[in-house]
Scaffold this active site. Sequence first.
Site, short mmCIF file in Angstrom:
data_model
loop_
_atom_site.label_atom_id
_atom_site.label_comp_id
_atom_site.label_asym_id
_atom_site.label_seq_id
_atom_site.Cartn_x
_atom_site.Cartn_y
_atom_site.Cartn_z
N ASN A 145 13.68 -53.47 122.02
CA ASN A 145 12.98 -54.73 121.88
C ASN A 145 12.36 -54.90 120.50
OD1 ASN A 145 11.13 -52.62 123.33
ND2 ASN A 145 9.71 -53.97 122.26
N GLU A 204 6.64 -49.96 122.08
CA GLU A 204 5.39 -50.56 122.54
C GLU A 204 4.22 -50.17 121.63
OE1 GLU A 204 7.80 -49.61 125.03
OE2 GLU A 204 8.04 -51.77 124.79
N ASP A 240 10.90 -58.30 126.21
CA ASP A 240 10.97 -56.83 126.28
C ASP A 240 12.31 -56.39 126.88
OD1 ASP A 240 10.22 -54.18 125.98
OD2 ASP A 240 9.30 -54.08 127.96
#
Lengths: 575, 205
Positions: free
Chosen positions: A264, A197, A306
């Site tokens: 991801n 992230e 994701d």
Amino acid sequence: MHRLLSTTALAFGLLAAGSTLPAFAIDNYSPVTDARLANPEPQNWLMTRGRYQGWSYSDLDQINTGNVKGLVPVWSISTGVDSGHEAPPIVNNGIMFVATPYSQVMALNAATGELLWRYKRKLPEGFSALHNTSRGIALYGDKVYLPALDATLVALDAKTGKVAWESKVEDWKTGYYMTAAPLIVKGKVMVGVAGGEFGIRGFVAAFDADSGKPAWKTFTVPEPGQPGSETWQKADTWKHGGGSTWQSGNYDPDSNTVYWGVGNGSPWFGDQRPGDNLYTASTLALDPETGKMKNYFQYHQNDSWDWDEMNAPTIIDYQKDGQTVKGLVKPARNGYLYWLQRGQDGTISFDHAQPYVKQNVFKSVDPKTGRPDVDPDHKPGTGKEATFCPSLWGGKDWPYESYNPKTGMMYIPSNDNHCGHLNGRVQEYVAGQWWTGVDIPEIGFTVDKNASSYGEIQAFDVATGKKNWSALYPKSMMWGSVLSTAGNLVFAGGTNDREFRAYDARTGDQLWQFKTNSGIIAPPSTFSVDGVQYVAVESGWGIDAAGQQALISNLLGWPKDVPQGGVVWVFAVQK
Amino acid sequence: MEATETEGATPAQPSLGCCCQRRGLLEAALGLAVGLSALPAAAEDAAQGPAVMPPQVGDQFVFLTGDKKGQVVRVEDLAVGGPQMQAWPFDPKTKTARDQNRLNLVMLLRFDPSDLSGDTKANSDQGVLAYSGVCTHEGCPVNMWMKDLQFLFCSCHGSQYDPKAGAEVQAGPAPRPLPALPVKVEDGVPVVAGQFSGRVGSKIS
């Protein structure tokens, strides 16, 4: 069992990288060898999943369906910290090592709960991480290996907790951090990284177990010119392309192949990084000695949901058409259950797949290649809102499934009847800051309010793919790893009611439950000392389970908070 | 090999990161006299250079992001009513951004002064406010914005702060408000007018 450390040793422990308390050392420690890791003794739980193949299964059967009702806590200890506890108790001949959030490790007498030593890492000035958890330590020789949050691999003396060496894995200021337990094969300590992230470029790295010197580093996102780079069609997108590796791999000693999962793509919206984006959302087959990639399998291309596929598949030989297939079985975060075949040379080939939760993104899966045909209406993009099921937490997030060779079943902790919706935008990259293409308040999450259950343990016959039974949770998601045993038992926590449960592995009948201090999201383990079998687990709710609970409380009226704060529980059958 | 490795072993080592708080804890754990760590915090920061020092009175700010990244922030750069702009304190004498210590990350905001609570107004000038950009929960950057509520939102665990009311916690796990950094405006440029109102950072680092 232990003796007082000298004053000098105590001082060193405090002044090195982190502090080690209290002042006990362990005599007669059993070094962990390659042979022991390849064939772990039933009384021990030497690695995260119990054995290299990732079964989360124990041959112990003293605790069984006949006596599990008499299971009682025999000792417990507070970890003294909050946040999500996600590490299994690791046990080596009567000594338990358990990691906690904030990069801490406790060594305990596994039968009595006596604290032998404790290592507390001092995190650097200004450090922060999205998930302050640890998914565990690994043992090798006379050392304990802790992947610290600040992207540093720490080797501790198993007998004293003193720091033997540290090795920097990456620069935490650029968003890398480490939570996954290492995998150790033939003296190589392999670690993965988190930070998907935060615009990292993922990798698996190996370090020499004795010295801490770097051995190899294999990126999960190729740079221009490397194989797979053609799947990053827009210049420079590979540099922050994600592909985190935040779960430990599994290992097939027979073919000398490590299987490691990849997370991801980054940012989350695939239209910002056109192409298939190898090797995101994939399983890699790696040579543990060189890091060379033997092969890979990508579950879905150009990830836009994701849906990390960071969990390695479970290594299982299964039956098909009267033949034994050397297989890899994986309940993927994308909601499909995959049967793959593993070649002796490391190749991974697709066998078949089927959805195990409601999934509206794949119109079909190519029966030869396993490549999904994605419905564009359910693929979010930049300025393009789309709804997709399951939500970004997937049919199964990181908690571990268990394979029980006695029943032939795989037990999958899963979540159903939830969907997500996302609408991306281009975010400016700032090293070490959130960079997904969407701010957290804009992450959409819905549930089917008419559903009769959400969390579930699903028991599949691995040979047939038939669901034999399921344990349904009408008022909770399921965030707990599963342990199964030769006593025909399945153990799991994972629910918001703080319960730790035991089921009959054959039928799914619930046989026992115990309400702990907090919610359990950590993997249980089992071991025996002096002929007595124990079951152990950390209870300490937090991280994504807590975040999701807060969202669901608004949708379904479930309690907003589950108490946090960690405790290690150890159970045995009352005599 | 971050500061943790050698911290304490050579307590007065000036080249390490600013570890004053943790050193204090270490000393407490060891029961050591304060004198062991001889260098006071301010002197230690100064020894590490202007890029590490905390904000000083008279500092300006430079943008962390956006088209004006690295440029000095002016009042008119800040949209009235938010969102926040992430920035580093900037020493105008040495032309140094104090960007080598994550705890120096600040956020600038601008509101109609009549929308600000009393204490908050006292720390502001022309409606311009500055807060620590480091969440008091677990130290993550507070870099998201809730437009409808005009709340600051932490990018890790969702703590919400009301910048118009002293950055008091409105929701989420944060235990205390974000420290305020008093500002005044000189020739259209916000500058630091005092020290942080509280301890910057979280319990973990």
